[in-house]
Write a protein that holds these residues in place. Structure first.
Motif, PDB file in Angstrom:
ATOM      1  N   ILE A 172     -18.109 -27.320  10.390  1.00 36.81           N
ATOM      2  CA  ILE A 172     -17.891 -26.376   9.298  1.00 36.81           C
ATOM      3  C   ILE A 172     -16.596 -26.761   8.601  1.00 36.81           C
ATOM      4  O   ILE A 172     -15.555 -26.938   9.248  1.00 36.81           O
ATOM      5  CB  ILE A 172     -17.798 -24.919   9.804  1.00 36.81           C
ATOM      6  N   ASP A 173     -16.644 -26.897   7.278  1.00 33.84           N
ATOM      7  CA  ASP A 173     -15.461 -27.245   6.503  1.00 33.84           C
ATOM      8  C   ASP A 173     -14.624 -25.981   6.299  1.00 33.84           C
ATOM      9  O   ASP A 173     -14.995 -25.088   5.543  1.00 33.84           O
ATOM     10  CB  ASP A 173     -15.889 -27.823   5.150  1.00 33.84           C
ATOM     11  N   PHE A 174     -13.452 -25.880   6.990  1.00 33.43           N
ATOM     12  CA  PHE A 174     -12.603 -24.696   6.892  1.00 33.43           C
ATOM     13  C   PHE A 174     -11.419 -24.918   5.942  1.00 33.43           C
ATOM     14  O   PHE A 174     -10.388 -24.267   6.053  1.00 33.43           O
ATOM     15  CB  PHE A 174     -12.079 -24.292   8.275  1.00 33.43           C
ATOM     16  N   THR A 175     -11.561 -25.843   5.002  1.00 29.30           N
ATOM     17  CA  THR A 175     -10.504 -26.092   4.021  1.00 29.30           C
ATOM     18  C   THR A 175     -10.211 -24.828   3.228  1.00 29.30           C
ATOM     19  O   THR A 175     -11.131 -24.086   2.854  1.00 29.30           O
ATOM     20  CB  THR A 175     -10.933 -27.215   3.052  1.00 29.30           C
ATOM     21  N   ASP A 176      -8.923 -24.571   2.970  1.00 31.07           N
ATOM     22  CA  ASP A 176      -8.553 -23.401   2.176  1.00 31.07           C
ATOM     23  C   ASP A 176      -9.110 -23.516   0.764  1.00 31.07           C
ATOM     24  O   ASP A 176      -9.245 -24.604   0.205  1.00 31.07           O
ATOM     25  CB  ASP A 176      -7.033 -23.266   2.105  1.00 31.07           C
ATOM     26  N   VAL A 177      -9.432 -22.355   0.180  1.00 32.63           N
ATOM     27  CA  VAL A 177      -9.953 -22.310  -1.180  1.00 32.63           C
ATOM     28  C   VAL A 177      -8.942 -21.593  -2.058  1.00 32.63           C
ATOM     29  O   VAL A 177      -8.582 -20.439  -1.798  1.00 32.63           O
ATOM     30  CB  VAL A 177     -11.307 -21.578  -1.234  1.00 32.63           C
ATOM     31  N   ASP A 178      -8.473 -22.276  -3.102  1.00 28.78           N
ATOM     32  CA  ASP A 178      -7.576 -21.670  -4.085  1.00 28.78           C
ATOM     33  C   ASP A 178      -8.403 -21.391  -5.340  1.00 28.78           C
ATOM     34  O   ASP A 178      -8.772 -22.319  -6.069  1.00 28.78           O
ATOM     35  CB  ASP A 178      -6.428 -22.636  -4.407  1.00 28.78           C
ATOM     36  N   PRO A 179      -8.715 -20.120  -5.615  1.00 25.76           N
ATOM     37  CA  PRO A 179      -9.592 -19.813  -6.743  1.00 25.76           C
ATOM     38  C   PRO A 179      -9.090 -20.379  -8.070  1.00 25.76           C
ATOM     39  O   PRO A 179      -9.889 -20.842  -8.889  1.00 25.76           O
ATOM     40  CB  PRO A 179      -9.621 -18.280  -6.761  1.00 25.76           C
ATOM     41  N   ARG A 180      -7.749 -20.363  -8.295  1.00 23.63           N
ATOM     42  CA  ARG A 180      -7.237 -20.870  -9.578  1.00 23.63           C
ATOM     43  C   ARG A 180      -7.439 -22.376  -9.690  1.00 23.63           C
ATOM     44  O   ARG A 180      -7.842 -22.892 -10.744  1.00 23.63           O
ATOM     45  CB  ARG A 180      -5.751 -20.506  -9.716  1.00 23.63           C
ATOM     46  N   GLU A 181      -7.179 -23.102  -8.593  1.00 21.13           N
ATOM     47  CA  GLU A 181      -7.398 -24.548  -8.617  1.00 21.13           C
ATOM     48  C   GLU A 181      -8.889 -24.860  -8.793  1.00 21.13           C
ATOM     49  O   GLU A 181      -9.262 -25.783  -9.524  1.00 21.13           O
ATOM     50  CB  GLU A 181      -6.887 -25.173  -7.314  1.00 21.13           C
ATOM     51  N   THR A 182      -9.733 -24.073  -8.114  1.00 25.48           N
ATOM     52  CA  THR A 182     -11.174 -24.301  -8.230  1.00 25.48           C
ATOM     53  C   THR A 182     -11.641 -24.042  -9.654  1.00 25.48           C
ATOM     54  O   THR A 182     -12.475 -24.780 -10.203  1.00 25.48           O
ATOM     55  CB  THR A 182     -11.944 -23.389  -7.260  1.00 25.48           C
ATOM     56  N   SER A 183     -11.104 -22.986 -10.285  1.00 18.82           N
ATOM     57  CA  SER A 183     -11.483 -22.674 -11.664  1.00 18.82           C
ATOM     58  C   SER A 183     -11.088 -23.798 -12.616  1.00 18.82           C
ATOM     59  O   SER A 183     -11.849 -24.175 -13.516  1.00 18.82           O
ATOM     60  CB  SER A 183     -10.828 -21.357 -12.092  1.00 18.82           C
ATOM     61  N   ARG A 184      -9.863 -24.365 -12.419  1.00 16.73           N
ATOM     62  CA  ARG A 184      -9.439 -25.478 -13.271  1.00 16.73           C
ATOM     63  C   ARG A 184     -10.329 -26.699 -13.041  1.00 16.73           C
ATOM     64  O   ARG A 184     -10.703 -27.405 -13.993  1.00 16.73           O
ATOM     65  CB  ARG A 184      -7.966 -25.817 -12.989  1.00 16.73           C
ATOM     66  N   ALA A 185     -10.701 -26.955 -11.766  1.00 21.21           N
ATOM     67  CA  ALA A 185     -11.581 -28.083 -11.467  1.00 21.21           C
ATOM     68  C   ALA A 185     -12.953 -27.874 -12.109  1.00 21.21           C
ATOM     69  O   ALA A 185     -13.575 -28.822 -12.615  1.00 21.21           O
ATOM     70  CB  ALA A 185     -11.724 -28.251  -9.956  1.00 21.21           C
TER      71      ALA A 185
END
Length: 664
Positions: A17-30
């Motif tokens: 399971i990929d437990f990498t942190d999710v940053d919503p702002r970074e994801t939105s920019r990506a």
């Protein structure tokens, strides 16, 4: 649709399971960067997990629109018919886990979903408010959530990768789903490890926790364990049923022998690869020996068999009244084996109605049974409390199964009855409350309702009234309780005699279905006898019985106080006791005597009505006159005329031909 390559490719990675942190702002920019560079998806991308980025690329390649608001959806009828054979096993195994977890999620702003192998949502449980919000994007029964249908999401991405995943907010491909957080885990078939469904925990983004994926994976493992236990028990029963019901010569005279379950999976194998020169090791137990996506029958097995296999014999195996598997006998390809699989030639199908995918059938074409079948069809669509009444042995339970199958095609195999006459109030309460509390949508079938004690009647009435009150309350149940009651008593007479509560009677009998007795069904007697003859031939390998015309007349003239059940027992007895395959009057049980007309002639039957007819005319003229009168009275209906004359329809037809009688 999920392809076989997609299901099998990720097996090695299923535990990660990929437990990498999710940053919503970074994801939105990506995401914004991805939209502006969709024609060059190979460019490096930061701010988004690799798992999600790869899913975005797949979604873009398959033409998913980023501004899509909701998942596509099938109507409930479509959910019922789509792969119902495949879904029934998964739903049964998941029911307990789903209900237990659903209770925990009440008020927790979360919901749990079960899907099939294609991402079609089959069941939903959890917080009512969340379920209501989810329905706006079709995150509800009938919603299609594969990546091909809805882009990146927990369900579709878990199906693609074959491992537990979470998809949070901005990571979704479609705009309408970015307010949601999903954690999903695939469910695998314990036998061949193919993916057969997904468990998904969903809610608005504020419930997001990375460990939700582990929670979903645990729920999936629970379901797999139940599946494994059920399949192991069924396999044992299939083997035991095969050994007890299939003649030894069927196995001894074959070069290869196999037993399969209703999905075409190999349960037992003895040199079943002889036709193509393979060893048993190449035909591993549990492997999909045949593809049977729409259920099991002799014709479907014959069509699915490879042309390399020469099948001498196909024997369906029945367990608890349902076809659950088959035994197959093979022989070596050389000699007289043709390219097409060799099976016993099948006789034309008997008239009647099949009951869903159960393999059961109501046989008949008489006006009486056709009227009952039409009423049952209308009852199934009306969905009201129904009383099914009829004499012992007429087939009340078959009609209850038919109504259930028409109400819930996806769960036609999951049919339960509560035997009211064999239970005290406590046992009766336990039997009723468990499915009510679990949210089971199958109709509640109360057998022998007329046998309940006064105390049990009161208990049942209270349960029905409480459920009715909940339907109109602030928190109504997801499904209204559907009640089918069976009785061989005249329940109205029981009410008038004070032996059955009047208020309960009206609760149970919004609709009434009366099953006609066998003696009122004319030639259905011979059709049902033929049905059991074929069934016994398949199960035992014996040659079929042939009834002489005199035997047919005797069967048609018998009153059949035990109805279809009595007829079945007679056929079973004849298979064992008849002196030859052609049954004569001497082979029949003592209580089934030849009809009076067979001994004395038709004229004596009507002698009291037309005394001068027998005196003033020859026997032949008298018989012709009586037949013509019967045909005229019944407007040329041969079945009704034969019944009035006390002879079978085939006998009447032979007399019409012999005497040259013109029918109206």
């Amino acid at each position: 649709m999920i392809t076989s390559d997609q299901r099998s490719a990720p097996k090695a990675a299923r535990t990660g399971i990929d437990f990498t942190d999710v940053d919503p702002r970074e994801t939105s920019r990506a995401w914004s960067k991805f939209l502006s560079n969709r024609n060059a998806p190979s460019l490096p991308m930061t701010g988004v997990r690799s798992l999600i980025y790869q899913s975005w690329v797949r979604s873009n390649t398959t033409g998913i629109k980023p501004d899509q608001f909701a998942a596509p959806s099938l109507e409930r009828g479509g959910v019922s018919t789509k792969s119902s054979h495949d879904q029934a096993e998964l739903r049964r195994a998941a029911r307990i886990s789903m209900l237990r977890i659903g209770d925990l999620l009440s008020g927790a702003e979360a919901m749990l979903l079960l899907t099939d192998r294609d991402g079609l949502i089959l069941e939903t449980v959890g917080d009512n408010s969340t379920l209501s919000k989810a329905s706006k994007i079709n995150l509800s029964v009938g919603g299609l959530w594969s990546e091909h249908a809805s882009g990146t999401n927990g369900i579709g991405t878990a199906l693609w990768t074959g491992q537990p995943v979470y998809v949070h907010g901005e990571e979704h491909f479609c705009e309408g789903m970015k307010a949601w957080s999903c954690a999903a885990a695939p469910i695998r078939d314990p036998i061949d490890q193919s993916i057969i469904g997904v468990v998904n925990l969903s809610g608005l983004t504020r419930i997001f926790q990375k460990h939700n994926a582990a929670f979903a994976a645990t729920a999936a493992r629970d379901i797999e364990l139940v599946l494994q236990q059920e399949q192991s028990l069924m396999n044992i029963r299939l083997i035991e049923a095969s050994i007890s019901s299939i003649p030894g010569r069927a196995m001894d005279n074959s070069d290869g022998f196999a037993i399969i379950d209703s999905f075409g999976r190999l349960i037992f194998s003895r040199n079943s690869g002889v036709n193509i020169g393979r060893s048993d090791q190449d035909l591993g137990l549990g492997a999909h020996f045949l593809e049977l996506p729409d259920g099991i029958s002799e014709a479907k097995i014959a069509a699915a068999l490879p042309r390399t296999h020469c099948c001498d014999d196909i024997r369906l195996i029945e367990i608890d009244g349902l076809i659950k598997g088959a035994a197959l006998a093979f022989r070596q390809r050389p000699s007289a084996c043709h390219a097409a699989p060799a099976i016993r030639p099948s006789a034309p199908a008997l008239p009647g109605v099949l009951i869903g995918t159960t393999g059961l059938k109501i046989v008949g074409k008489s006006d009486a049974i056709l009227e009952a079948l039409d009423t049952a069809q209308r009852i199934a669509s009306a969905n009201q409390p129904t009383l099914i009444e009829g004499q012992t042995g007429v087939g009340k339970e078959l009609f209850a199964r038919l109504i259930h199958a028409r109400m819930s095609p996806e769960s036609a195999d999951c049919f339960r009855t509560v035997n009211c006459g064999a239970m005290n109030p406590k046992m009766f309460g336990d039997a009723l409350l468990q499915p009510l509390q679990s949210g089971d949508t199958a109709p509640l079938c109360l057998d022998e309702i007329g046998e309940t004690s006064a105390e049990t009647q009161l208990y049942l009435l209270r349960i029905l009234e409480e459920h009715s009150a909940r339907l109109h309350g602030p928190h109504p149940p997801a499904q209204a309780l559907r009640v089918l009651s069976l009785t061989n008593r005249a329940l109205r007479d029981e009410v008038e005699a004070g032996r059955f509560r009047r208020d309960l009677f009206y609760r149970l009998s919004s609709l009434v279905l009366t099953i006609p007795p066998l003696h009122a069904r004319g030639e259905d007697i011979l059709l049902i006898a033929e049905h059991y003859i074929r069934k016994i031939c398949i199960e035992t390998g014996r040659d079929r019985l042939i009834f002489s015309p005199e035997v047919q007349d005797a069967l048609m003239a018998h009153v059949w106080p035990g109805n279809v059940r009595e007829l079945r027992n007679v056929v079973l007895g004849l298979h064992s006791l008849a002196k030859s395959r052609t049954v004569t009057l001497a082979d029949l049980p003592r209580e089934i005597t030849p009809p009076a007309v067979a001994k004395t002639g038709l004229t004596e039957v009507f002698a009291t009505q037309e005394p001068t007819l027998a005196r003033d005319a020859s026997l032949k003229q008298a018989e012709v006159r009586l037949i013509e009168d019967a045909l005229k009275r019944h407007h040329g209906n041969l079945s009704k005329a034969a019944l009035a004359l006390g002879i079978s329809r085939p006998t009447l037809y032979r007399k019409i031909e012999a005497y040259g009688i013109r029918t109206p």
